[in-house]
Write an enzyme that holds these catalytic residues in place. Structure first.
Site, PDB file in Angstrom:
ATOM      1  N   TRP A 175       0.832  -1.220   0.000  1.00 13.96           N
ATOM      2  CA  TRP A 175       0.000   0.000   0.000  1.00 13.96           C
ATOM      3  C   TRP A 175       0.855   1.254   0.000  1.00 13.96           C
ATOM      4  O   TRP A 175       1.894   1.314   0.660  1.00 13.96           O
ATOM      5  CB  TRP A 175      -0.866  -0.021   1.253  1.00 13.96           C
ATOM      6  CG  TRP A 175      -1.450   1.292   1.623  1.00 13.96           C
ATOM      7  CD1 TRP A 175      -0.824   2.288   2.337  1.00 13.96           C
ATOM      8  CD2 TRP A 175      -2.746   1.779   1.313  1.00 13.96           C
ATOM      9  NE1 TRP A 175      -1.677   3.367   2.485  1.00 13.96           N
ATOM     10  CE2 TRP A 175      -2.866   3.072   1.875  1.00 13.96           C
ATOM     11  CE3 TRP A 175      -3.829   1.242   0.617  1.00 13.96           C
ATOM     12  CZ2 TRP A 175      -4.023   3.834   1.760  1.00 13.96           C
ATOM     13  CZ3 TRP A 175      -4.982   1.997   0.508  1.00 13.96           C
ATOM     14  CH2 TRP A 175      -5.073   3.280   1.074  1.00 13.96           C
ATOM     15  N   MET A 176       0.375   2.303  -0.708  1.00 15.86           N
ATOM     16  CA  MET A 176       1.023   3.617  -0.635  1.00 15.86           C
ATOM     17  C   MET A 176      -0.046   4.686  -0.460  1.00 15.86           C
ATOM     18  O   MET A 176      -1.083   4.642  -1.127  1.00 15.86           O
ATOM     19  CB  MET A 176       1.797   3.881  -1.941  1.00 15.86           C
ATOM     20  CG  MET A 176       2.419   5.272  -2.003  1.00 15.86           C
ATOM     21  SD  MET A 176       3.397   5.522  -3.500  1.00 15.86           S
ATOM     22  CE  MET A 176       2.109   5.905  -4.680  1.00 15.86           C
ATOM     23  N   ASN A 177       0.219   5.671   0.437  1.00 13.23           N
ATOM     24  CA  ASN A 177      -0.572   6.907   0.371  1.00 13.23           C
ATOM     25  C   ASN A 177       0.360   8.097   0.220  1.00 13.23           C
ATOM     26  O   ASN A 177       1.224   8.057  -0.678  1.00 13.23           O
ATOM     27  CB  ASN A 177      -1.643   7.006   1.476  1.00 13.23           C
ATOM     28  CG  ASN A 177      -1.188   6.895   2.904  1.00 13.23           C
ATOM     29  OD1 ASN A 177      -0.744   5.840   3.318  1.00 13.23           O
ATOM     30  ND2 ASN A 177      -1.302   7.952   3.667  1.00 13.23           N
ATOM     31  N   ASP A 178       0.215   9.141   1.006  1.00 15.98           N
ATOM     32  CA  ASP A 178       0.886  10.426   0.745  1.00 15.98           C
ATOM     33  C   ASP A 178       2.342  10.364   0.254  1.00 15.98           C
ATOM     34  O   ASP A 178       3.159   9.694   0.871  1.00 15.98           O
ATOM     35  CB  ASP A 178       0.973  11.262   2.023  1.00 15.98           C
ATOM     36  CG  ASP A 178      -0.276  11.256   2.846  1.00 15.98           C
ATOM     37  OD1 ASP A 178      -1.267  10.664   2.429  1.00 15.98           O
ATOM     38  OD2 ASP A 178      -0.241  11.868   3.918  1.00 15.98           O
ATOM     39  N   PHE A 216       4.392   8.769  10.152  1.00 14.89           N
ATOM     40  CA  PHE A 216       3.430   9.440   9.284  1.00 14.89           C
ATOM     41  C   PHE A 216       4.149  10.468   8.408  1.00 14.89           C
ATOM     42  O   PHE A 216       5.367  10.615   8.451  1.00 14.89           O
ATOM     43  CB  PHE A 216       2.351  10.127  10.137  1.00 14.89           C
ATOM     44  CG  PHE A 216       1.208   9.220  10.530  1.00 14.89           C
ATOM     45  CD1 PHE A 216       1.310   7.842  10.462  1.00 14.89           C
ATOM     46  CD2 PHE A 216       0.011   9.761  10.989  1.00 14.89           C
ATOM     47  CE1 PHE A 216       0.243   7.015  10.829  1.00 14.89           C
ATOM     48  CE2 PHE A 216      -1.055   8.952  11.359  1.00 14.89           C
ATOM     49  CZ  PHE A 216      -0.944   7.585  11.285  1.00 14.89           C
ATOM     50  N   TRP A 266      -9.372   8.918  -0.153  1.00 21.21           N
ATOM     51  CA  TRP A 266      -9.594   8.063   1.019  1.00 21.21           C
ATOM     52  C   TRP A 266     -10.965   7.387   0.979  1.00 21.21           C
ATOM     53  O   TRP A 266     -11.178   6.386   1.653  1.00 21.21           O
ATOM     54  CB  TRP A 266      -9.443   8.879   2.312  1.00 21.21           C
ATOM     55  CG  TRP A 266      -8.010   9.061   2.713  1.00 21.21           C
ATOM     56  CD1 TRP A 266      -7.311  10.226   2.755  1.00 21.21           C
ATOM     57  CD2 TRP A 266      -7.098   8.036   3.145  1.00 21.21           C
ATOM     58  NE1 TRP A 266      -6.017   9.999   3.184  1.00 21.21           N
ATOM     59  CE2 TRP A 266      -5.865   8.660   3.426  1.00 21.21           C
ATOM     60  CE3 TRP A 266      -7.197   6.653   3.314  1.00 21.21           C
ATOM     61  CZ2 TRP A 266      -4.740   7.958   3.866  1.00 21.21           C
ATOM     62  CZ3 TRP A 266      -6.078   5.946   3.757  1.00 21.21           C
ATOM     63  CH2 TRP A 266      -4.876   6.597   4.027  1.00 21.21           C
ATOM     64  N   GLN A 271       4.158   7.300   2.118  1.00 23.75           N
ATOM     65  CA  GLN A 271       3.572   6.509   3.180  1.00 23.75           C
ATOM     66  C   GLN A 271       3.364   5.099   2.636  1.00 23.75           C
ATOM     67  O   GLN A 271       2.621   4.898   1.665  1.00 23.75           O
ATOM     68  CB  GLN A 271       2.235   7.129   3.599  1.00 23.75           C
ATOM     69  CG  GLN A 271       2.382   8.451   4.305  1.00 23.75           C
ATOM     70  CD  GLN A 271       2.845   8.262   5.736  1.00 23.75           C
ATOM     71  OE1 GLN A 271       2.062   7.923   6.604  1.00 23.75           O
ATOM     72  NE2 GLN A 271       4.130   8.471   5.982  1.00 23.75           N
ATOM     73  N   ARG A 289      -0.207  16.906  12.820  1.00 24.18           N
ATOM     74  CA  ARG A 289       0.649  16.035  12.000  1.00 24.18           C
ATOM     75  C   ARG A 289       1.141  16.697  10.717  1.00 24.18           C
ATOM     76  O   ARG A 289       0.765  17.802  10.381  1.00 24.18           O
ATOM     77  CB  ARG A 289      -0.072  14.725  11.676  1.00 24.18           C
ATOM     78  CG  ARG A 289      -1.413  14.855  11.002  1.00 24.18           C
ATOM     79  CD  ARG A 289      -1.976  13.454  10.742  1.00 24.18           C
ATOM     80  NE  ARG A 289      -3.295  13.490  10.180  1.00 24.18           N
ATOM     81  CZ  ARG A 289      -4.421  13.441  10.891  1.00 24.18           C
ATOM     82  NH1 ARG A 289      -4.369  13.359  12.206  1.00 24.18           N
ATOM     83  NH2 ARG A 289      -5.593  13.489  10.293  1.00 24.18           N
ATOM     84  N   GLU A 343      -4.864  18.370   6.739  1.00 17.52           N
ATOM     85  CA  GLU A 343      -3.667  17.529   6.737  1.00 17.52           C
ATOM     86  C   GLU A 343      -2.654  18.088   5.735  1.00 17.52           C
ATOM     87  O   GLU A 343      -2.965  18.934   4.903  1.00 17.52           O
ATOM     88  CB  GLU A 343      -4.023  16.098   6.311  1.00 17.52           C
ATOM     89  CG  GLU A 343      -5.083  15.441   7.171  1.00 17.52           C
ATOM     90  CD  GLU A 343      -5.387  13.999   6.770  1.00 17.52           C
ATOM     91  OE1 GLU A 343      -5.475  13.172   7.674  1.00 17.52           O
ATOM     92  OE2 GLU A 343      -5.546  13.706   5.572  1.00 17.52           O
ATOM     93  N   TRP A 378      -3.852   0.103   4.240  1.00 15.27           N
ATOM     94  CA  TRP A 378      -3.104   1.022   5.111  1.00 15.27           C
ATOM     95  C   TRP A 378      -2.694   0.328   6.407  1.00 15.27           C
ATOM     96  O   TRP A 378      -3.516  -0.285   7.069  1.00 15.27           O
ATOM     97  CB  TRP A 378      -3.981   2.231   5.424  1.00 15.27           C
ATOM     98  CG  TRP A 378      -3.278   3.310   6.172  1.00 15.27           C
ATOM     99  CD1 TRP A 378      -2.621   4.370   5.637  1.00 15.27           C
ATOM    100  CD2 TRP A 378      -3.171   3.456   7.593  1.00 15.27           C
ATOM    101  NE1 TRP A 378      -2.094   5.156   6.636  1.00 15.27           N
ATOM    102  CE2 TRP A 378      -2.425   4.619   7.848  1.00 15.27           C
ATOM    103  CE3 TRP A 378      -3.620   2.696   8.683  1.00 15.27           C
ATOM    104  CZ2 TRP A 378      -2.120   5.051   9.152  1.00 15.27           C
ATOM    105  CZ3 TRP A 378      -3.315   3.129   9.968  1.00 15.27           C
ATOM    106  CH2 TRP A 378      -2.583   4.289  10.183  1.00 15.27           C
TER     107      TRP A 378
HETATM  108  C1  FRU Z   1      -3.080  12.007   4.830  1.00 11.72           C
HETATM  109  C2  FRU Z   1      -2.687  11.315   6.119  1.00 11.72           C
HETATM  110  C3  FRU Z   1      -1.728  12.184   6.884  1.00 11.72           C
HETATM  111  C4  FRU Z   1      -0.972  11.184   7.703  1.00 11.72           C
HETATM  112  C5  FRU Z   1      -0.880  10.020   6.767  1.00 11.72           C
HETATM  113  C6  FRU Z   1      -0.875   8.698   7.460  1.00 11.72           C
HETATM  114  O1  FRU Z   1      -3.485  11.167   3.832  1.00 11.72           O
HETATM  115  O2  FRU Z   1      -3.839  11.024   6.872  1.00 11.72           O
HETATM  116  O3  FRU Z   1      -2.343  13.192   7.641  1.00 11.72           O
HETATM  117  O4  FRU Z   1       0.295  11.642   8.061  1.00 11.72           O
HETATM  118  O5  FRU Z   1      -1.990  10.103   5.905  1.00 11.72           O
HETATM  119  O6  FRU Z   1      -0.562   7.670   6.583  1.00 11.72           O
END
Ligand code: FRU
Length: 611
Positions: free
Chosen positions: A150-153, A209, A413, A169, A269, A323, A177
């Site tokens: 998985w990848m996010n930010d 994070f 999301w 991430q 954060r 965020e 996640w």
């Molecule tokens: C945004 C977020 C950030 C947090 C990260 C966690 O997508 O919710 O605020 O640092 O993802 O993976």
């Protein structure tokens, strides 16, 4: 199949029987301690152990014991009835040591179940290498993706010595996640990416994070001259801000033992730290997520931070959480006019539901950010992208030639965990450069244009029409066959007498995505309701709409990858980024005019040089 007696004897020696008689794989010993608790012993001379995953179930807690001591804890959705895919755990750092996984399959004491028969135990195998070759038809060909997991930010990005570093991430232990880690890729040209080992892994203060990185050219933090200093959120029971530094250009990081450097009482954060050349101070913007405000701090050394101000309460879009901030100055091209831009990613509450990138233009004196006001004296809500799939977008620090180069997470999301891929989940947008512009309403806005490096992806021009008058019956052009039809499309549209102009990407299954230009409303809209697979989430089928800021001929640049369409109207002033999952590639481009006829000039379709 004939198996020689000798091999059979060898195999029976290698397959150690577990307490219940089911056979574990060579080198792996499984011992069930109780209903929810199992020990798995492995041979640390093998480089990897593969954990079988079944996404439908919850995480098991995997405590990694090295020579009897707890080294770390990871969370893996261990397979119960079938294996969706397997993820590697790297044993190389533990070679020669005694490695045991103490696995708790369920923390739920009210719903105790016997895990002995679960599919995972016989499918935990040891391997010499990990095959990361692509198994996904929807994996983009010219957008960055993690090799697996998985990848996010995107976060922590910096440019140094000709290399663009991208951190993200990452969950290395599954395609949902969890286990937030800074994954790392780098590129010399912003379009071809090389994957590196994980850069910062969950540690004593929690998982890792989002955050940012800066090059400490004067050694103000004391980690060494030119150290790459990363600041990220340590997330556990609380969210606090931590430092880590690297002396090998961001390949490996040391964790600062004095962490945390900032602790707030409610969720805060995604620290975005930069050197403010005007005030000669380190400056930090931190998202006070639930309070819908951005906190601004300054510091002489990245370690001692003073809260200077907060911005945002009651301003702009206020739904969801705030965020991933970013703060930087842009110059209006061809003038001396400068504006500070504060990016404020919010989720949910984006323009079409879920995630979105809000921004404010204004003034920043080093301590306080003041937003511009519109003609009514109000703070206008501005969005960088009017598609559904561009989030957590932030910029590279120290980009060359004063560029403000950004990249986003191409997902939302609302459904990111359900998108139809398994080996990996989520990609990045194309890299874009930000530019300030002033619209007819006198307000300042930010355009995002594909970064100049993207030009290098252009392959053969397979459609070339210098001018065509198009009416209701429309005109059809073929998209490339190679590489699943991935392409770049350009055209200039003069609506003339047409009420609307529709540009459709479609395939032989009747799946289609429609881009509609409405000159009277001054909008562009993108309809993906019939674009292919859409039913994995009720939030996916959608029509997104972006305002146009200029009148006259509309310049369009469209990038089509295996599972995305990125539309840049008016040189990045009107942008929509959307995912699509056609079951077979789009093969036809159709342009038609409704209520009159339009003129299309400089129509070109290019293949893309990528695999
Ligand atoms: C945004 C977020 C950030 C947090 C990260 C966690 O997508 O919710 O605020 O640092 O993802 O993976």
């Amino acid at each position: 199949m004939k198996i020689s007696g000798q091999i059979l004897i060898l195999m029976s020696l290698l397959f150690s029987a577990n307490v219940d008689g089911a056979e574990a794989s060579p080198g792996v010993k499984v011992e069930h301690l109780g209903v929810n608790n199992t020990l798995v012993r492995v041979d640390s001379n093998a480089p990897f152990v593969m954990f079988p995953v079944q996404e439908a179930y919850d995480d098991a807690t995997v405590n990694v014991l090295v020579d009897g001591k707890l080294d770390r804890t990871i969370y893996v959705r261990l397979a119960k009835s079938k294996v969706d895919y397997s993820v590697p755990f790297d044993l190389r750092p533990y070679k020669g040591h005694d490695v045991v996984f103490n696995i708790v399959t369920s923390q739920d004491r009210t719903n105790v179940r016997d895990a002995r028969e679960d599919a995972c135990w016989v499918n935990i195998v040891q391997t010499d290498s990990v095959d990361t070759s692509n198994t996904e038809k929807y994996r983009p060909a010219f957008h960055h993706t993690p090799l697996y997991g998985w990848m996010n930010d995107p976060n922590g990005m910096f440019y140094k010595d000709g290399t663009w570093h991208l951190y993200y991430q990452w969950n290395p232990y599954g395609s949902k996640w969890q286990n937030m880690t800074w994954g790392h890729s780098s590129s010399k040209d912003l379009v071809n990416w090389q994957h590196h080992p994980a850069a910062i892994e969950p540690n004593g203060l929690g998982s890792v994070f989002s955050g940012s990185s800066a090059i400490d050219t004067e050694n103000s933090a004391g980690f060494g001259k030119d150290a790459v200093v990363a600041m990220y959120t340590s997330a556990a029971t609380s969210q606090v801000q931590s430092l880590a530094w690297s002396h090998d250009n961001g390949e490996t990081f040391e964790i600062y033992p004095g962490n945390p450097v900032i602790a707030n009482s409610s969720e805060a954060r995604d620290p975005n730290m930069f050197w403010n050349a005007q005030t000669k101070e380190w400056t930090l913007v931190l998202a006070h997520a639930l309070e819908h405000e951005m906190l601004i701090y300054t510091s002489p050394d990245m370690k001692e931070w003073t809260l200077q101000s907060s911005f945002g309460k009651g301003l702009g879009a206020q739904d969801g959480v705030w965020e991933c901030p970013d703060l930087f100055e842009l110059t209006l091209p061809g003038t001396d006019t400068k504006k500070w831009v504060l990016l404020c990613n919010i989720n949910p509450g984006g323009p079409f539901g879920g995630s979105g990138i809000q921004y404010f233009t204004g003034e920043f004196d080093g301590k306080t950010f003041k937003s511009d006001l519109d003609a009514n004296g109000k703070v206008a809500t501005k969005w960088l992208d009017y598609g559904k799939d561009n989030y957590a977008l932030v910029s590279w620090s120290d980009a060359p030639e004063n560029r403000r180069t950004v990249i986003g997470w191409m997902n939302n999301w609302q459904y990111a965990a359900e998108t139809p891929t398994r080996q990996y989940r989520s990609s990045n947008t194309l890299p874009r450069d930000l530019e300030l512009f002033q619209a007819a309403d006198g307000q300042y806005y930010v355009a995002s244009v594909p970064s100049p490096e993207v030009e290098s992806l252009k392959g053969r021009k397979i459609v070339s029409v210098s001018s065509a008058t198009i009416g209701q019956s429309g005109k059809k052009y073929s998209l490339p066959r190679e590489n699943d039809g991935i392409c770049e499309i350009q055209m200039d549209v003069d609506a003339k007498s047409a009420k609307t102009v529709t540009i459709t990407l479609s395939n032989e299954k009747g799946e289609k995505a429609d881009l509609v230009y409405d000159p009277a409303k001054a909008t562009l809209s993108f309809d993906r309701r019939e674009s292919g697979l859409t039913d994995f989430s009720q939030d996916f089928p959608s029509v997104t709409v972006v305002p146009l800021y200029s009148k006259g001929t509309l310049k369009l640049q469209i990038f089509v990858d295996r599972s995305s369409v990125e539309i840049f109207g008016d040189q990045g002033k009107s942008v929509m980024t959307n995912l699509v999952f056609p079951t077979v590639p789009y093969s036809t481009l159709q342009i038609s005019a409704e209520g009159g006829s339009c003129k299309v000039k400089n129509l070109a379709v290019y293949t893309i040089k990528a695999e």
